[in-house]
Design a protein around this motif. Structure first.
Motif, mmCIF file in Angstrom:
data_model
loop_
_atom_site.group_PDB
_atom_site.id
_atom_site.type_symbol
_atom_site.label_atom_id
_atom_site.label_comp_id
_atom_site.label_asym_id
_atom_site.label_seq_id
_atom_site.Cartn_x
_atom_site.Cartn_y
_atom_site.Cartn_z
ATOM 1 N N LEU A 182 0.699 -1.298 -0.182
ATOM 2 C CA LEU A 182 -0.152 -0.074 0.024
ATOM 3 C C LEU A 182 0.718 1.268 0.075
ATOM 4 C CD1 LEU A 182 -3.115 -0.753 2.353
ATOM 5 C CD2 LEU A 182 -2.942 -0.439 -0.119
ATOM 6 N N ILE A 183 2.193 1.238 0.725
ATOM 7 C CA ILE A 183 2.802 2.225 0.733
ATOM 8 C C ILE A 183 3.395 2.621 -0.680
ATOM 9 C CG2 ILE A 183 4.831 1.096 1.314
ATOM 10 C CD1 ILE A 183 3.886 4.533 2.596
ATOM 11 N N ASP A 237 3.081 16.420 -4.253
ATOM 12 C CA ASP A 237 4.420 16.272 -3.145
ATOM 13 C C ASP A 237 3.713 15.368 -2.351
ATOM 14 O OD1 ASP A 237 5.855 18.310 -4.495
ATOM 15 O OD2 ASP A 237 5.065 19.819 -3.228
ATOM 16 N N ASP A 238 4.552 14.537 -1.733
ATOM 17 C CA ASP A 238 4.351 13.604 -0.717
ATOM 18 C C ASP A 238 4.638 14.200 0.809
ATOM 19 O OD1 ASP A 238 3.680 11.525 0.932
ATOM 20 O OD2 ASP A 238 5.558 10.186 0.427
ATOM 21 N N ASP A 239 4.093 15.192 1.269
ATOM 22 C CA ASP A 239 3.960 16.122 2.330
ATOM 23 C C ASP A 239 2.893 16.243 3.410
ATOM 24 O OD1 ASP A 239 2.515 17.753 0.733
ATOM 25 O OD2 ASP A 239 3.748 19.463 0.760
ATOM 26 N N HIS A 240 1.948 15.241 3.235
ATOM 27 C CA HIS A 240 0.770 15.264 4.255
ATOM 28 C C HIS A 240 0.406 13.710 4.572
ATOM 29 C CE1 HIS A 240 -0.222 19.383 3.528
ATOM 30 N NE2 HIS A 240 0.041 19.113 2.356
ATOM 31 N N LEU A 241 -0.054 13.714 5.721
ATOM 32 C CA LEU A 241 -0.752 12.323 6.252
ATOM 33 C C LEU A 241 -1.699 11.709 5.220
ATOM 34 C CD1 LEU A 241 -1.485 13.019 9.862
ATOM 35 C CD2 LEU A 241 0.790 12.000 8.849
ATOM 36 N N PHE A 242 -1.842 10.423 5.307
ATOM 37 C CA PHE A 242 -3.047 9.765 4.363
ATOM 38 C C PHE A 242 -3.462 8.615 4.948
ATOM 39 C CE2 PHE A 242 1.191 8.068 3.016
ATOM 40 C CZ PHE A 242 0.905 6.822 2.798
ATOM 41 N N GLU A 243 -4.274 7.985 4.425
ATOM 42 C CA GLU A 243 -4.908 6.569 4.573
ATOM 43 C C GLU A 243 -5.402 5.847 3.549
ATOM 44 O OE1 GLU A 243 -9.278 6.887 6.585
ATOM 45 O OE2 GLU A 243 -7.775 7.954 7.588
ATOM 46 N N PHE A 244 -5.474 4.520 3.640
ATOM 47 C CA PHE A 244 -6.221 3.905 2.763
ATOM 48 C C PHE A 244 -7.646 3.314 3.628
ATOM 49 C CE2 PHE A 244 -2.315 3.675 0.607
ATOM 50 C CZ PHE A 244 -2.651 3.861 -0.905
ATOM 51 N N ARG A 272 -9.514 0.245 7.860
ATOM 52 C CA ARG A 272 -8.452 1.624 7.705
ATOM 53 C C ARG A 272 -7.067 0.947 7.660
ATOM 54 N NH1 ARG A 272 -9.933 6.041 11.550
ATOM 55 N NH2 ARG A 272 -8.269 7.149 10.281
ATOM 56 N N PHE A 273 -6.219 1.740 7.005
ATOM 57 C CA PHE A 273 -4.837 1.369 6.796
ATOM 58 C C PHE A 273 -4.058 2.843 6.859
ATOM 59 C CE2 PHE A 273 -7.128 -1.890 4.451
ATOM 60 C CZ PHE A 273 -6.728 -2.857 5.103
ATOM 61 N N GLU A 274 -3.653 3.120 8.002
ATOM 62 C CA GLU A 274 -3.286 4.657 8.126
ATOM 63 C C GLU A 274 -1.783 4.817 7.920
ATOM 64 O OE1 GLU A 274 -4.493 6.475 11.598
ATOM 65 O OE2 GLU A 274 -6.099 5.173 11.942
ATOM 66 N N CYS A 275 -1.221 5.810 7.507
ATOM 67 C CA CYS A 275 0.078 5.966 7.010
ATOM 68 C C CYS A 275 1.162 5.627 8.141
ATOM 69 C CB CYS A 275 0.378 7.284 6.428
ATOM 70 S SG CYS A 275 0.101 8.800 7.443
ATOM 71 N N ASP A 276 0.764 5.687 9.263
ATOM 72 C CA ASP A 276 1.853 5.730 10.394
ATOM 73 C C ASP A 276 1.794 4.290 11.043
ATOM 74 O OD1 ASP A 276 -0.534 6.165 11.696
ATOM 75 O OD2 ASP A 276 0.202 7.477 12.919
ATOM 76 N N GLU A 277 0.958 3.378 10.408
ATOM 77 C CA GLU A 277 0.954 1.896 10.726
ATOM 78 C C GLU A 277 1.687 1.197 10.161
ATOM 79 O OE1 GLU A 277 -2.972 1.000 10.265
ATOM 80 O OE2 GLU A 277 -3.822 1.803 11.994
ATOM 81 N N GLU A 278 2.577 0.253 10.737
ATOM 82 C CA GLU A 278 3.572 -0.593 10.146
ATOM 83 C C GLU A 278 2.880 -1.591 8.941
ATOM 84 O OE1 GLU A 278 6.465 -4.199 11.352
ATOM 85 O OE2 GLU A 278 5.955 -2.607 12.885
ATOM 86 N N GLU A 279 1.624 -2.026 9.183
ATOM 87 C CA GLU A 279 0.819 -2.755 8.270
ATOM 88 C C GLU A 279 0.915 -1.941 6.791
ATOM 89 O OE1 GLU A 279 -3.388 -5.116 8.166
ATOM 90 O OE2 GLU A 279 -3.260 -3.270 9.301
ATOM 91 N N ILE A 280 0.928 -0.752 6.578
ATOM 92 C CA ILE A 280 0.853 -0.263 5.425
ATOM 93 C C ILE A 280 2.116 -0.777 4.431
ATOM 94 C CG2 ILE A 280 1.650 2.029 5.718
ATOM 95 C CD1 ILE A 280 -0.713 3.069 4.201
ATOM 96 N N THR A 281 3.136 -0.866 5.026
ATOM 97 C CA THR A 281 4.383 -1.478 4.255
ATOM 98 C C THR A 281 4.386 -2.873 4.123
ATOM 99 O OG1 THR A 281 5.649 -1.691 6.635
ATOM 100 C CG2 THR A 281 5.565 0.505 5.457
#
Length: 140
Positions: free
Chosen positions: A31-32, A45-52, A65-74
């Motif tokens: 997902l990242i 630009d990749d300069d903001h938070l995001f989620e799927f 949900r899959f948030e940008c600061d969660e390890e699962e997104i990687t």
């Protein structure tokens, strides 16, 4: 294997026209990686938070949900997400302030083996006009 996805901008504070792409992407991409592909294709630009998130509608309260600061997104792959999309869509929300919202669906095209000498991911179709991420604020 290669997955074909349609990505459509469904909301953006500065969007004046519709925009969408169809891409071919390896199903083992995470997902990242998909976030980077979307931002690169729209030239943001990749300069903001995001989620799927996965849901039936963009504003459904029932969502995975899959948030940008969660390890699962990687770790979670596009192939794993695609298996969860029966009757649902994947949404990508970028920049919580400006709320750029993209709807991502599998196309009816079946998975296929990568074609030799083709660089993936690749955009195979683009429709509409790319919005500006930071337009001249005096115009709004």
């Amino acid at each position: 294997m290669i997955q074909t996805l349609n990505i459509q901008l469904i909301h953006g504070i500065y969007a004046e026209d519709s925009w969408e792409i169809t891409i071919e992407v390896p199903e083992n991409y995470k997902l990242i990686d998909l976030s980077s592909i979307i931002l690169d294709s729209i030239e943001f630009d990749d300069d903001h938070l995001f989620e799927f998130y996965i849901s039936k509608l963009p504003r459904s309260k029932m969502r995975e949900r899959f948030e940008c600061d969660e390890e699962e997104i990687t770790k979670i792959s596009i192939g794993e997400i695609a298996e969860k999309l029966t009757g649902k869509s994947l949404f990508y929300l970028f920049d919580y302030g400006d709320s750029w919202l993209f709807k991502i669906n599998k196309t009816r095209k079946k998975l296929f083996t990568p074609i030799k000498n083709i660089q993936y991911p690749q955009i195979i179709k683009q429709v509409g006009t790319k919005p500006e991420q930071y337009p001249d604020y005096d115009e709004y």
